[in-house]
Motif scaffolding. Structure first.
Motif, PDB file in Angstrom:
ATOM      1  N   ARG A  99       0.794  -1.185   0.044  1.00 56.64           N
ATOM      2  CA  ARG A  99      -0.050  -0.076   0.140  1.00 56.64           C
ATOM      3  C   ARG A  99       1.052   1.221  -0.190  1.00 56.64           C
ATOM      4  O   ARG A  99       1.992   1.339   0.293  1.00 56.64           O
ATOM      5  CB  ARG A  99      -0.717   0.185   1.183  1.00 56.64           C
ATOM      6  CG  ARG A  99      -1.925  -1.081   1.491  1.00 56.64           C
ATOM      7  CD  ARG A  99      -2.981  -1.013   0.249  1.00 56.64           C
ATOM      8  NE  ARG A  99      -4.012  -2.053   0.382  1.00 56.64           N
ATOM      9  CZ  ARG A  99      -5.144  -2.138  -0.070  1.00 56.64           C
ATOM     10  NH1 ARG A  99      -5.248  -1.219  -1.146  1.00 56.64           N
ATOM     11  NH2 ARG A  99      -5.815  -3.214  -0.082  1.00 56.64           N
ATOM     12  N   PHE A 100       0.529   2.240  -0.575  1.00 52.65           N
ATOM     13  CA  PHE A 100       1.065   3.607  -0.390  1.00 52.65           C
ATOM     14  C   PHE A 100       0.837   4.209   1.140  1.00 52.65           C
ATOM     15  O   PHE A 100      -0.077   3.908   1.581  1.00 52.65           O
ATOM     16  CB  PHE A 100       0.484   4.521  -1.274  1.00 52.65           C
ATOM     17  CG  PHE A 100       0.784   4.159  -2.758  1.00 52.65           C
ATOM     18  CD1 PHE A 100       2.281   4.379  -3.325  1.00 52.65           C
ATOM     19  CD2 PHE A 100       0.103   3.775  -3.663  1.00 52.65           C
ATOM     20  CE1 PHE A 100       2.523   4.184  -4.556  1.00 52.65           C
ATOM     21  CE2 PHE A 100       0.298   3.484  -5.090  1.00 52.65           C
ATOM     22  CZ  PHE A 100       1.546   3.696  -5.356  1.00 52.65           C
ATOM     23  N   ASN A 101       1.897   4.813   1.434  1.00 51.76           N
ATOM     24  CA  ASN A 101       1.683   5.682   2.609  1.00 51.76           C
ATOM     25  C   ASN A 101       0.482   6.276   2.672  1.00 51.76           C
ATOM     26  O   ASN A 101       0.287   7.126   1.690  1.00 51.76           O
ATOM     27  CB  ASN A 101       2.979   6.205   3.300  1.00 51.76           C
ATOM     28  CG  ASN A 101       4.119   5.349   3.598  1.00 51.76           C
ATOM     29  OD1 ASN A 101       4.006   4.059   3.838  1.00 51.76           O
ATOM     30  ND2 ASN A 101       5.334   5.741   3.480  1.00 51.76           N
ATOM     31  N   ASN A 103      -1.366   9.298   1.999  1.00 49.69           N
ATOM     32  CA  ASN A 103      -0.981  10.642   1.279  1.00 49.69           C
ATOM     33  C   ASN A 103      -2.015  11.893   1.364  1.00 49.69           C
ATOM     34  O   ASN A 103      -2.969  11.450   0.894  1.00 49.69           O
ATOM     35  CB  ASN A 103      -0.948  10.337  -0.105  1.00 49.69           C
ATOM     36  CG  ASN A 103      -0.212  11.445  -1.129  1.00 49.69           C
ATOM     37  OD1 ASN A 103      -0.833  12.513  -0.919  1.00 49.69           O
ATOM     38  ND2 ASN A 103       0.268  11.147  -2.037  1.00 49.69           N
ATOM     39  N   LEU A 110      -3.662   7.536  -4.827  1.00 50.04           N
ATOM     40  CA  LEU A 110      -2.659   6.588  -4.050  1.00 50.04           C
ATOM     41  C   LEU A 110      -3.644   5.920  -3.045  1.00 50.04           C
ATOM     42  O   LEU A 110      -3.455   4.739  -2.756  1.00 50.04           O
ATOM     43  CB  LEU A 110      -1.486   7.321  -3.462  1.00 50.04           C
ATOM     44  CG  LEU A 110      -0.623   7.860  -4.287  1.00 50.04           C
ATOM     45  CD1 LEU A 110       0.765   8.520  -3.662  1.00 50.04           C
ATOM     46  CD2 LEU A 110      -0.181   7.008  -5.538  1.00 50.04           C
ATOM     47  N   ASN A 111      -4.587   6.533  -2.360  1.00 50.14           N
ATOM     48  CA  ASN A 111      -5.278   5.862  -1.415  1.00 50.14           C
ATOM     49  C   ASN A 111      -6.232   4.694  -1.980  1.00 50.14           C
ATOM     50  O   ASN A 111      -6.693   4.011  -1.074  1.00 50.14           O
ATOM     51  CB  ASN A 111      -6.104   6.772  -0.419  1.00 50.14           C
ATOM     52  CG  ASN A 111      -6.989   7.629  -1.335  1.00 50.14           C
ATOM     53  OD1 ASN A 111      -6.873   8.010  -2.528  1.00 50.14           O
ATOM     54  ND2 ASN A 111      -7.973   8.086  -0.960  1.00 50.14           N
ATOM     55  N   GLY A 115       0.099  -0.017  -3.747  1.00 53.73           N
ATOM     56  CA  GLY A 115       1.251   0.053  -3.961  1.00 53.73           C
ATOM     57  C   GLY A 115       2.109  -0.724  -4.885  1.00 53.73           C
ATOM     58  O   GLY A 115       1.886  -1.941  -5.090  1.00 53.73           O
ATOM     59  N   GLY A 153       9.863   2.803  -4.541  1.00 53.76           N
ATOM     60  CA  GLY A 153      10.021   4.184  -4.810  1.00 53.76           C
ATOM     61  C   GLY A 153      11.075   4.574  -5.608  1.00 53.76           C
ATOM     62  O   GLY A 153      12.067   3.864  -5.833  1.00 53.76           O
ATOM     63  N   ASP A 159      10.226   9.430  -4.141  1.00 56.67           N
ATOM     64  CA  ASP A 159       8.904   9.318  -4.599  1.00 56.67           C
ATOM     65  C   ASP A 159       8.339   7.888  -4.559  1.00 56.67           C
ATOM     66  O   ASP A 159       9.056   6.985  -5.301  1.00 56.67           O
ATOM     67  CB  ASP A 159       8.964  10.148  -6.127  1.00 56.67           C
ATOM     68  CG  ASP A 159       7.430   9.954  -6.577  1.00 56.67           C
ATOM     69  OD1 ASP A 159       6.375   9.638  -5.851  1.00 56.67           O
ATOM     70  OD2 ASP A 159       7.306  10.399  -7.791  1.00 56.67           O
ATOM     71  N   LEU A 160       7.290   7.748  -3.907  1.00 56.55           N
ATOM     72  CA  LEU A 160       6.778   6.273  -3.757  1.00 56.55           C
ATOM     73  C   LEU A 160       6.124   5.829  -5.086  1.00 56.55           C
ATOM     74  O   LEU A 160       5.701   4.708  -5.221  1.00 56.55           O
ATOM     75  CB  LEU A 160       5.863   6.155  -2.715  1.00 56.55           C
ATOM     76  CG  LEU A 160       6.528   6.477  -1.376  1.00 56.55           C
ATOM     77  CD1 LEU A 160       5.219   6.651  -0.328  1.00 56.55           C
ATOM     78  CD2 LEU A 160       7.295   5.482  -1.180  1.00 56.55           C
ATOM     79  N   ASP A 161       5.576   6.704  -6.158  1.00 53.33           N
ATOM     80  CA  ASP A 161       4.876   6.458  -7.379  1.00 53.33           C
ATOM     81  C   ASP A 161       5.754   7.000  -8.504  1.00 53.33           C
ATOM     82  O   ASP A 161       5.382   7.904  -9.382  1.00 53.33           O
ATOM     83  CB  ASP A 161       3.519   6.702  -7.357  1.00 53.33           C
ATOM     84  CG  ASP A 161       2.800   6.502  -8.206  1.00 53.33           C
ATOM     85  OD1 ASP A 161       3.114   5.329  -8.860  1.00 53.33           O
ATOM     86  OD2 ASP A 161       1.719   6.839  -8.624  1.00 53.33           O
TER      87      ASP A 161
END
Length: 180
Positions: A99-101, A103, A110-111, A115, A153, A159-161
């Motif tokens: 999962r993305f942190n 944001n 991202l939610n 991820g 990242g 950058d996570l994406d």
């Protein structure tokens, strides 16, 4: 709030890759039509106000949402309905998925997306940058093709994406950490 006007069907519709995550295809679809993911989804809602809201863009994607997206994108429902993760993997355990942190900006939704970790060498050899579903599993630490450690990242900026979805990869621009 995004106010959108959109055609009933998008002018450009790239085909989903066989093992691609649904959100990855949506990002490529948005890019092909020169809009952001947020604008793409707002355009769908503007063209089809009765389309259900998609709480997730990868897991348990609502069939009603997929039917409207199929009409909007001109891609057959059967093709895009196979992109939901549980259609590609039997019983994916939520605890094993990346999962993305949190944001707060909601950038690129991202939610609502999974991820991913990625192999820079695989990305460099893709015809168009996209995320296969395997990269969404936390237990996968190394590339099954290259044996290299998967990146989470951008190693330079954090950058996570970092992947430029839908573009032809340029080897110079694929994020990778230093060689061991």
């Amino acid at each position: 709030m995004i106010v959108a006007l959109a055609p009933l069907q998008l002018p450009f519709a790239p085909k989903p890759f066989r093992r691609e995550l649904f959100s990855s295809w949506l990002l490529r679809l948005a890019g092909a039509n020169c809009v952001t993911l947020e604008e793409l989804l707002a355009g769908l809602q503007a063209s089809y106000p009765s389309a259900p809201y998609a709480f997730s863009l990868d897991v348990s994607v609502d069939d009603g949402f997929l039917r409207f997206m199929a009409r909007f994108s001109r891609v057959p429902f059967t093709t895009i309905s196979r992109k939901s993760l549980e259609k590609q993997v039997a019983n994916p355990e939520a605890a094993l998925l990346l999962r993305f942190n949190n944001n707060s900006s909601g950038s690129r939704l991202l939610n609502r997306r999974l991820g991913y970790a990625f192999c820079p060498y695989c990305v460099a050899h893709q015809s168009f940058v996209h995320v296969p579903w395997e990269w969404a599993f936390a237990c996968l630490a190394h590339c099954s093709v290259h044996g290299t450690q998967l990146e989470v990242g951008c190693p330079s900026c954090g950058d996570l994406d970092p992947l430029p979805f839908g573009l032809i990869p340029a080897v110079d621009h694929v994020p990778r950490s230093e060689e061991h």
